[in-house]
Enzyme design. Structure first.
Site, PDB file in Angstrom:
ATOM      1  N   CYS A 142       0.828  -1.209   0.000  1.00 41.15           N
ATOM      2  CA  CYS A 142       0.000   0.000   0.000  1.00 41.15           C
ATOM      3  C   CYS A 142       0.865   1.262   0.000  1.00 41.15           C
ATOM      4  O   CYS A 142       1.560   1.524  -0.970  1.00 41.15           O
ATOM      5  CB  CYS A 142      -0.991  -0.043   1.161  1.00 41.15           C
ATOM      6  SG  CYS A 142      -2.411   1.071   0.909  1.00 41.15           S
ATOM      7  N   LYS A 163     -12.538   7.150  -1.593  1.00 38.25           N
ATOM      8  CA  LYS A 163     -11.691   6.080  -1.094  1.00 38.25           C
ATOM      9  C   LYS A 163     -11.987   4.758  -1.804  1.00 38.25           C
ATOM     10  O   LYS A 163     -13.147   4.392  -2.017  1.00 38.25           O
ATOM     11  CB  LYS A 163     -11.900   5.908   0.415  1.00 38.25           C
ATOM     12  CG  LYS A 163     -10.982   4.872   1.049  1.00 38.25           C
ATOM     13  CD  LYS A 163     -11.200   4.786   2.552  1.00 38.25           C
ATOM     14  CE  LYS A 163     -10.234   3.788   3.187  1.00 38.25           C
ATOM     15  NZ  LYS A 163     -10.412   3.687   4.666  1.00 38.25           N
ATOM     16  N   SER A 192      -7.694  -0.606   0.520  1.00 39.50           N
ATOM     17  CA  SER A 192      -8.163   0.422   1.440  1.00 39.50           C
ATOM     18  C   SER A 192      -7.225   1.623   1.319  1.00 39.50           C
ATOM     19  O   SER A 192      -6.215   1.711   2.004  1.00 39.50           O
ATOM     20  CB  SER A 192      -8.166  -0.109   2.881  1.00 39.50           C
ATOM     21  OG  SER A 192      -8.562   0.886   3.792  1.00 39.50           O
ATOM     22  N   HIS A 235      -4.066  -4.881   0.242  1.00 39.64           N
ATOM     23  CA  HIS A 235      -3.753  -5.446   1.565  1.00 39.64           C
ATOM     24  C   HIS A 235      -4.141  -6.918   1.637  1.00 39.64           C
ATOM     25  O   HIS A 235      -5.057  -7.294   2.391  1.00 39.64           O
ATOM     26  CB  HIS A 235      -4.503  -4.679   2.652  1.00 39.64           C
ATOM     27  CG  HIS A 235      -3.931  -3.337   2.958  1.00 39.64           C
ATOM     28  ND1 HIS A 235      -2.807  -3.160   3.737  1.00 39.64           N
ATOM     29  CD2 HIS A 235      -4.328  -2.094   2.581  1.00 39.64           C
ATOM     30  CE1 HIS A 235      -2.539  -1.865   3.850  1.00 39.64           C
ATOM     31  NE2 HIS A 235      -3.439  -1.197   3.155  1.00 39.64           N
ATOM     32  N   GLU A 237      -2.733  -9.050   3.237  1.00 42.42           N
ATOM     33  CA  GLU A 237      -2.467  -9.521   4.599  1.00 42.42           C
ATOM     34  C   GLU A 237      -3.619  -9.254   5.565  1.00 42.42           C
ATOM     35  O   GLU A 237      -3.616  -9.779   6.695  1.00 42.42           O
ATOM     36  CB  GLU A 237      -1.179  -8.873   5.136  1.00 42.42           C
ATOM     37  CG  GLU A 237      -1.323  -7.478   5.714  1.00 42.42           C
ATOM     38  CD  GLU A 237      -1.484  -6.369   4.681  1.00 42.42           C
ATOM     39  OE1 GLU A 237      -1.606  -5.196   5.073  1.00 42.42           O
ATOM     40  OE2 GLU A 237      -1.467  -6.672   3.462  1.00 42.42           O
ATOM     41  N   ARG A 249     -14.748   2.432  12.386  1.00 43.45           N
ATOM     42  CA  ARG A 249     -13.951   3.519  12.971  1.00 43.45           C
ATOM     43  C   ARG A 249     -14.273   4.848  12.313  1.00 43.45           C
ATOM     44  O   ARG A 249     -14.486   5.862  12.987  1.00 43.45           O
ATOM     45  CB  ARG A 249     -12.466   3.191  12.802  1.00 43.45           C
ATOM     46  CG  ARG A 249     -11.499   4.284  13.281  1.00 43.45           C
ATOM     47  CD  ARG A 249     -10.152   4.105  12.604  1.00 43.45           C
ATOM     48  NE  ARG A 249     -10.256   4.253  11.155  1.00 43.45           N
ATOM     49  CZ  ARG A 249      -9.341   3.804  10.297  1.00 43.45           C
ATOM     50  NH1 ARG A 249      -8.277   3.157  10.723  1.00 43.45           N
ATOM     51  NH2 ARG A 249      -9.496   4.014   8.995  1.00 43.45           N
TER      52      ARG A 249
END
Length: 305
Positions: A142, A163, A192, A235, A237, A249
């Protein structure tokens, strides 16, 4: 084979619960074997979660690996205790005379800033210069991937109108690359981020090769033709619930955001998300460690210049 970790690292118990073979540093010292040395530059805010995600993947390969965590000195993270950093993380001055077979640079929540505005950008520049002679292969993720593309290849990131958050299908462009050996022709991966890198700019860079792309999320896997840099703009992972946690969040903070695409069953945030990318995550890390690190690195660093 095991990953060798500091004896009291908190995440060890979680890894053992998942049947990941972990060996603490005391026992590792009794082994007559040359393990791989991997440096993890952990720039993510919730460092222990990222430790868990990455160590799970490194511990699921047949290669014995010593892991060293590196922190930046010019920025103090807010979501991890200073004692954890001091006990389990090194600073650059402590590792600059060592050589590493592999290095992982994580993402970071600074992508909407220019690189030069980031407090620790000078440390990243120093690290990348140092890695040219001290690291066999670097896997960056990223923002880490964007930083490498910018510093090493002159390709800057570009702001997205909104986003990119969700799980997207990707297509292999180089299916015979060792990096994606065992991958399906089409596979899923989470993204993300607020920025991207232009595919047209990568195509113009003769030192780079695009391995996988997504119609919705753009370029995903890129490698340098000398195989010293592997860059993943998403991502793989991430855990199954990481995108959910980020979404909740942002909602709690009042940040305008959309529900992550192709992620929640029926696109309903009340439903439990499933990990639909796990197999390819393990393949990516295993392939990188095997073909780009283990099979390329010298047995004795002292024998190389």
């Amino acid at each position: 084979m095991p990953i060798n970790l500091p004896k009291d690292l908190p995440v060890i118990e979680k890894l053992k619960e998942e049947n990941i073979f972990v060996m603490d540093s005391d026992r590792a010292h009794t082994q007559d074997i040359r393990p791989l040395e991997v440096l993890i530059v952990n720039l993510m805010p919730e460092k222990e979660k990222t430790e868990h995600q990455l160590l799970r993947l490194l511990g699921n390969t047949p290669l014995q690996t010593n892991v060293t965590f590196l922190r930046m000195t010019s920025y103090q993270p807010k979501n991890v205790s200073s004692s954890h950093l001091e006990q389990f993380y090194a600073v650059f001055e402590e590792i600059q005379d060592r050589r590493f077979d592999g290095m992982i640079i994580t993402g970071a929540p600074v992508e909407q800033m220019s690189f030069e505005e980031v407090d620790y950008w000078p440390e990243i520049v120093t690290l990348l210069f140092w890695a040219k002679t001290h690291v066999t292969s670097t896997l960056s993720i990223c923002w880490g991937a964007q930083a490498v593309l910018y510093h090493e290849f002159g390709i800057d990131k570009e702001a997205l109108p909104q986003k990119c958050s969700g799980v997207y299908p990707h297509q292999l462009l180089t299916p015979h690359s060792p990096l994606v050996r065992g991958f399906n022709d089409t596979f899923l991966a989470p993204h993300s981020r607020h920025t991207t890198v232009g595919y047209d700019k990568i195509l113009k860079q003769p030192e780079l090769e695009t391995v996988a792309v997504s119609d919705e999320a753009g370029v995903f896997l890129i490698q340098s033709k000398d195989q010293r840099h592997i860059m993943a703009t998403g991502h793989l992972e991430y855990d199954a619930t990481t995108l959910r946690d980020e979404y909740e969040r942002d909602v709690a903070k009042g940040i305008p955001c959309s529900v992550p695409e192709n992620y929640f069953p029926e696109d309903n945030p009340k439903n439990v998300p499933q990990n639909t990318w796990r197999a390819h995550t393990h393949l990516l890390f295993s392939n990188w460690l095997n073909y780009y690190v283990y099979q390329q690195t010298p047995f004795e660093w002292s024998s190389t210049k």
